[in-house]
Structure formats: C-alpha cells, structure tokens
Scaffold this active site. Structure first.
Site, short mmCIF file in Angstrom:
data_model
loop_
_atom_site.label_atom_id
_atom_site.label_comp_id
_atom_site.label_asym_id
_atom_site.label_seq_id
_atom_site.Cartn_x
_atom_site.Cartn_y
_atom_site.Cartn_z
N HIS A 155 0.84 -1.21 0.00
CA HIS A 155 0.00 0.00 0.00
C HIS A 155 0.87 1.24 0.00
O HIS A 155 2.07 1.18 0.28
CB HIS A 155 -0.90 0.02 1.24
CG HIS A 155 -0.14 0.19 2.53
ND1 HIS A 155 0.59 -0.83 3.10
CD2 HIS A 155 0.04 1.27 3.35
CE1 HIS A 155 1.17 -0.41 4.20
NE2 HIS A 155 0.85 0.88 4.37
N ASP B 16 0.59 5.07 1.98
CA ASP B 16 -0.12 5.57 3.15
C ASP B 16 -1.21 6.57 2.75
O ASP B 16 -0.96 7.51 1.99
CB ASP B 16 0.85 6.24 4.13
CG ASP B 16 1.76 5.23 4.82
OD1 ASP B 16 1.33 4.06 4.97
OD2 ASP B 16 2.88 5.61 5.20
N HIS C 96 4.70 0.14 0.10
CA HIS C 96 5.51 -0.57 1.07
C HIS C 96 4.71 -1.71 1.71
O HIS C 96 3.47 -1.75 1.63
CB HIS C 96 6.08 0.38 2.13
CG HIS C 96 5.05 1.22 2.82
ND1 HIS C 96 4.48 2.33 2.24
CD2 HIS C 96 4.49 1.10 4.05
CE1 HIS C 96 3.62 2.86 3.09
NE2 HIS C 96 3.59 2.14 4.18
N ARG D 52 5.77 7.22 13.39
CA ARG D 52 5.72 7.71 12.01
C ARG D 52 5.15 9.11 11.95
O ARG D 52 4.18 9.43 12.66
CB ARG D 52 4.85 6.76 11.18
CG ARG D 52 4.92 7.00 9.68
CD ARG D 52 3.88 6.18 8.95
NE ARG D 52 2.57 6.80 9.01
CZ ARG D 52 1.44 6.23 8.61
NH1 ARG D 52 1.46 5.00 8.14
NH2 ARG D 52 0.29 6.86 8.67
FE LIG Z 1 2.03 2.17 5.66
#
Ligand SMILES: [Fe+2]
Length: 311
Positions: free
Chosen positions: A137, A139, A287, A302
């Site tokens: 996917h 983000d 990723h 993140r």
């Molecule tokens: Fe992700």
C-alpha cells in the site's frame, strides 16, 4: 469486448512461458528523472540498496536542525532513490516532527494512535495486536491530498523479522506491457478508508468520518511534477474500483496492477535496528511490513507529510 490480460502478456513485451506465466521484462533499472542520476552528493554518503530504489545515507544527524543545503540535497536523494535509510538516529517525537516540517506540513492522522504529539503516530504490534501492515500500500491514499512522504523510526524491533519492503511504482509502470499502459490512459480509481480503518468504527463515527473523508477518485497513473515520471497509483488497501469499468474487468485490471509491486526487481528491503529511520516518497512507492515476527513486539513511530492532489 475487452482484451484479457493474459492475451496482453502473450502479445506484449513480456516473456511468456508455456504454462502462461509471464516474467518481468529484463531491462535496465535506473533511478531516472529530471534529477540527473549519478550526480554526486557532497554533504553525506549514499549507498544504493538496489539499482533503482532505496539508499542508505551516512554522515547525517537528523536530530540536529538541517541547513537549507542539506535539506535540498536530501530532497534530491529522496526523489532519485524514493526511500532513504538512516541508522542510529535518536530522535525525540518533537525532533521527528520538526524533521518532517522541512518537507511540508506534518499530518494529524485521522485514525491511528499517537505518541505524545498529535503528528506522531505510534504503531505498536505484538502478541496482543498482530501486524496488519503486511499488505502492499501507500499511506492514506484515501485522502484528497495523500501524503507526499512518510518518515518512520524504529523504537523497538524484534531480534529478527519485521523487515519493511518498498516497491518503485515508476519502475513497475515502465515494465507494463505497452497496451496495458495505453489502456490506463485517462482512467481514475476510487480510494476509500471504509474497508480498512472504517472497520474499527461504530456506525455513527463511520458516517461522520465518511463525511469528512469521502471516497475520492485519483488517476490510476499519476505523474510526479518534479521528475515527470509516471507511476502506478492504485493499492490493495485503499483502492476500491476503477471508474467506468465493469466489475470483472476492473477487478482483473486492478489485481494485475496490484501484483506489480510484488516483483523483486522493483523492490528494496530494510532490516531494521532500533533508531533506524526510513523516509520514503509515499507518492512514488508502495511498502509492505513483513508480519513474520509474531508474537514478538515491534514498535514504530511515524510522521507523514501532507502532499498534493495526484495529477
Ligand atoms: Fe504504511
């Protein structure tokens, strides 16, 4: 009647075996674009992890404020290599967020839990909360202006396992058979959070968030303004369907496009250590975080950086 993808592979520029399996075309993979590949980097060391995607940067302390020159050179490296790795970076959440600010506005993620600051997402997985990031996917593609980049820092990692893989979706686009590339011209796909983050919400919260983040159509092939590179911009978590295609035809085409991220020729892989930072161009890559470390614990933080509407 539309052409099937199997016919395309047989006629196209992919080698096809007797059993119908088509291989990825063998060709030169380069980190191309307007950002002249091979131009030297003066302010840090750069070691490529694969021919086209991923580079480990040395000689940079991300906890210290960047200079304009260092920011510009890191940005050039990010566009060229799509994901940068930095070892031994002891960042506080504030330093982490402030690093992201060099590239734009850090996002407050609408769904994920936070670590001390609203802009810092904390992803804690283990025996009680198994990994769900082991699907290819990009983000937050369900947003109207999805993140341009994500900066992920390892807080705690298992002794072995939990690697993250990235795929270069421009290289994947370049490797498509010619007539698939032609078919994709002008197509848009609908992205939506409902089947992923929406599953955790009650009916009222779901309706409220759907109003705030309605399903949005993005081009199936987007072009990066800085480099002019075209790339596949659909992913298995958030993309729902292709506008204007019948159910089966659209599903078959999406499955074919999703699968392109799986080819090792387009990938690099990071083995994390605590305090490793990965910074990826979230537009140009997908990723996948391997879930092979269950039941051990993996904790990451993140920050994502708001981006533009895909073109
Ligand atoms: Fe992700």
């Amino acid at each position: 009647m539309s052409t099937s993808l199997t016919d395309t592979a047989r006629r196209g520029d992919r080698p096809v075996f007797d059993n119908g399996v088509s291989a990825v075309p063998v060709r030169e993979l380069t980190p191309t674009g307007k950002f002249t590949p091979g131009l030297p980097y003066e302010l840090f060391g750069l070691a490529p992890c694969s021919p086209a995607i991923g580079a480990e940067i040395s000689g940079v302390d991300l906890a210290r404020p960047l200079t304009d020159e260092l920011h510009q050179e890191l940005h050039r490296a990010l566009l060229e290599w799509k994901v940068l790795f930095f070892r031994d970076q002891r960042l506080t959440p504030i330093q982490h967020r402030d690093l992201a600010r060099w590239w734009g506005t850090p996002e407050v993620h609408p769904f994920l839990p936070k670590a001390d600051l609203p802009e810092v997402v904390r992803l804690s997985r283990g025996a009680d909360s198994p990994a769900v990031e082991n699907v290819w996917h990009s983000d937050a593609s369900f947003e109207t202006t999805p993140p341009m980049g994500s900066i992920l820092r390892a807080v705690h990692v298992p002794d072995v396992g939990g690697d993250t893989l990235w795929a270069d979706m421009a290289a994947a686009y370049d490797g498509l058979p010619e007539d698939v590339r032609t078919r994709l011209e002008g197509l848009c796909a609908v992205h939506d959070f409902t089947r992923s983050f929406g599953r955790r919400l009650g009916p009222d919260d779901l309706a409220r968030m759907q109003q705030k983040y309605p399903a949005v159509a993005h081009p199936v092939v987007r072009t990066l303004p800085e480099s002019g590179r075209r790339l596949i911009y659909v992913n298995r978590i958030f993309t729902q369907h292709i506008e204007g295609l019948s159910g089966q035809e659209g599903r078959e085409l999406l499955e074919f496009l999703y699968d392109q991220a799986r080819h090792p020729e387009y990938q690099c892989r990071l083995r994390w250590r605590a305090d490793t930072v990965a910074f990826w161009d979230n537009r140009a890559t997908q990723h996948y975080a391997s879930g092979d470390y269950y039941p051990h614990t993996r904790v990451m933080e993140r920050v994502t950086i708001l981006g533009d509407r895909p073109q």
